[in-house]
Scaffold this active site. Structure first.
Site, PDB file in Angstrom:
ATOM      1  N   SER A  27       0.807  -1.223   0.000  1.00 31.25           N
ATOM      2  CA  SER A  27       0.000   0.000   0.000  1.00 31.25           C
ATOM      3  C   SER A  27       0.838   1.269   0.000  1.00 31.25           C
ATOM      4  O   SER A  27       0.391   2.311  -0.496  1.00 31.25           O
ATOM      5  CB  SER A  27      -0.934   0.004   1.211  1.00 31.25           C
ATOM      6  OG  SER A  27      -0.195  -0.107   2.425  1.00 31.25           O
ATOM      7  N   GLY A  64      -2.002  -4.248   0.855  1.00 29.83           N
ATOM      8  CA  GLY A  64      -2.162  -5.467   1.632  1.00 29.83           C
ATOM      9  C   GLY A  64      -1.288  -6.616   1.196  1.00 29.83           C
ATOM     10  O   GLY A  64      -1.346  -7.696   1.796  1.00 29.83           O
ATOM     11  N   ASN A  93       3.631  -6.085   5.498  1.00 29.36           N
ATOM     12  CA  ASN A  93       2.410  -6.797   5.880  1.00 29.36           C
ATOM     13  C   ASN A  93       2.709  -8.162   6.481  1.00 29.36           C
ATOM     14  O   ASN A  93       1.925  -8.659   7.297  1.00 29.36           O
ATOM     15  CB  ASN A  93       1.478  -6.931   4.675  1.00 29.36           C
ATOM     16  CG  ASN A  93       0.850  -5.599   4.312  1.00 29.36           C
ATOM     17  OD1 ASN A  93       0.260  -4.929   5.142  1.00 29.36           O
ATOM     18  ND2 ASN A  93       1.005  -5.197   3.060  1.00 29.36           N
ATOM     19  N   ASP A 175      -5.393   6.984   9.648  1.00 30.67           N
ATOM     20  CA  ASP A 175      -5.206   5.627  10.170  1.00 30.67           C
ATOM     21  C   ASP A 175      -3.893   5.470  10.930  1.00 30.67           C
ATOM     22  O   ASP A 175      -3.656   4.454  11.574  1.00 30.67           O
ATOM     23  CB  ASP A 175      -5.289   4.590   9.049  1.00 30.67           C
ATOM     24  CG  ASP A 175      -4.198   4.745   7.980  1.00 30.67           C
ATOM     25  OD1 ASP A 175      -3.256   5.535   8.175  1.00 30.67           O
ATOM     26  OD2 ASP A 175      -4.311   4.069   6.939  1.00 30.67           O
ATOM     27  N   HIS A 178      -0.463   5.001   7.042  1.00 28.55           N
ATOM     28  CA  HIS A 178      -0.098   5.353   5.671  1.00 28.55           C
ATOM     29  C   HIS A 178       0.276   6.830   5.551  1.00 28.55           C
ATOM     30  O   HIS A 178      -0.466   7.695   6.001  1.00 28.55           O
ATOM     31  CB  HIS A 178      -1.253   5.036   4.718  1.00 28.55           C
ATOM     32  CG  HIS A 178      -1.574   3.585   4.652  1.00 28.55           C
ATOM     33  ND1 HIS A 178      -2.549   2.998   5.438  1.00 28.55           N
ATOM     34  CD2 HIS A 178      -1.021   2.585   3.909  1.00 28.55           C
ATOM     35  CE1 HIS A 178      -2.594   1.708   5.177  1.00 28.55           C
ATOM     36  NE2 HIS A 178      -1.677   1.428   4.263  1.00 28.55           N
TER      37      HIS A 178
END
Length: 205
Positions: A27, A64, A93, A175, A178
Site C-alpha cells: 500500500s 495489503g 504486511n 489511520d 499510511h
C-alpha cells in the site's frame, strides 16, 4: 487483472523510454488513500521524465500485499513487463501479521533470484514494524532486510518513513499507518540516493 493493468500502464509509459522500472510493493507504493497523481511512485516517474533518464515506470503494487503474494505474482509480471530494475517494497504486511521470518526471507530471496534471472536489477526496501509487536520480533524482522541485501549484494533502500516519525501526525493519514500526500516527496527522496546511481547508463545525451 494484474497483467492487464501492467500492460496498460506499460503501454502508456513506455513510449519514448529505453528502459523500465517495475515497482513491486504494498500500500505504501500503491498510494493507499491518495489521489493517483500524488504517490511517490508517480513523483518518481515525473522526476525521471524531467531529468531525461529514459525510464518508464510500471507500478504493480497492491495494498495489503505480502511477500508470499508478491512472489506468486512476480513471474508473470516479469514476463510481461521485462523490467530493467525491480523495486521490491514488500515485507511490511508479513510483519504486521506476525508471519514467520524465515518464510518472509525465503520469499524475498526468491524474488531476487527471479529478477536476476529476468536480467533485471533487484532493489530491496528495508522495513520496520512497531515495537509493540515485541522488541525481539521487531529487531529480527528489520535485520532480515539488511542481512539479505548484504548476502545477495543488492542495493538496499533505508526505511522509507524514518524521516516522518518525529512529526507523525503531520505526515500520516488518519489511520496512523499510511503517509499522506504531503509526505510523498520525502518518500521519493528516501528512495532516490539508492536508485539514482543505477540509472546512469540510461541517461540520454
Amino acid at each position: 487483472m494484474l497483467l492487464l493493468w501492467c500492460s496498460l500502464l506499460f503501454s502508456a509509459a513506455a513510449g519514448a523510454a529505453d528502459k523500465t522500472i517495475l515497482v513491486w510493493g504494498d500500500s505504501i507504493s500503491a498510494g493507499y488513500g491518495l489521489d493517483a497523481d500524488t504517490g511517490w511512485v508517480h513523483l518518481l516517474e515525473r522526476r525521471l521524465q524531467s531529468q531525461g533518464k529514459g525510464y518508464a515506470v510500471v507500478n504493480a503494487s497492491v495494498s495489503g500485499e505480502t511477500t508470499a503474494g508478491g512472489l506468486s505474482r512476480l513471474p508473470a509480471a516479469l514476463d510481461k513487463v521485462h523490467p530493467d530494475i525491480v523495486l521490491l517494497e514488500l515485507g511490511g504486511n508479513d510483519g504486521l501479521r506476525a508471519q514467520p521470518l524465515d518464510a518472509m526471507r525465503a520469499n524475498l530471496d526468491k524474488m531476487i533470484d527471479l529478477s536476476l534471472a529476468a536480467h533485471a536489477r533487484p532493489v530491496l526496501f528495508e522495513m520496520y514494524i512497531p515495537r509493540n509487536y515485541g522488541p525481539v520480533y521487531a529487531d529480527r524482522f528489520t535485520k532480515v532486510f539488511g542481512e539479505l541485501a548484504q548476502q545477495r549484494k543488492v542495493p538496499l533502500v533505508p526505511f522509507l518513513m524514518a524521516g516522518l516519525v518525529a512529526e507523525h501526525d503531520r505526515w500520516f493519514q488518519d489511520d496512523g499507518i499510511h503517509p499522506n500526500a504531503s509526505a510523498q516527496p520525502q518518500l521519493l527522496d528516501a528512495v532516490w540516493p539508492t536508485l539514482a546511481p543505477l540509472l546512469q547508463h540510461a541517461t540520454h545525451p
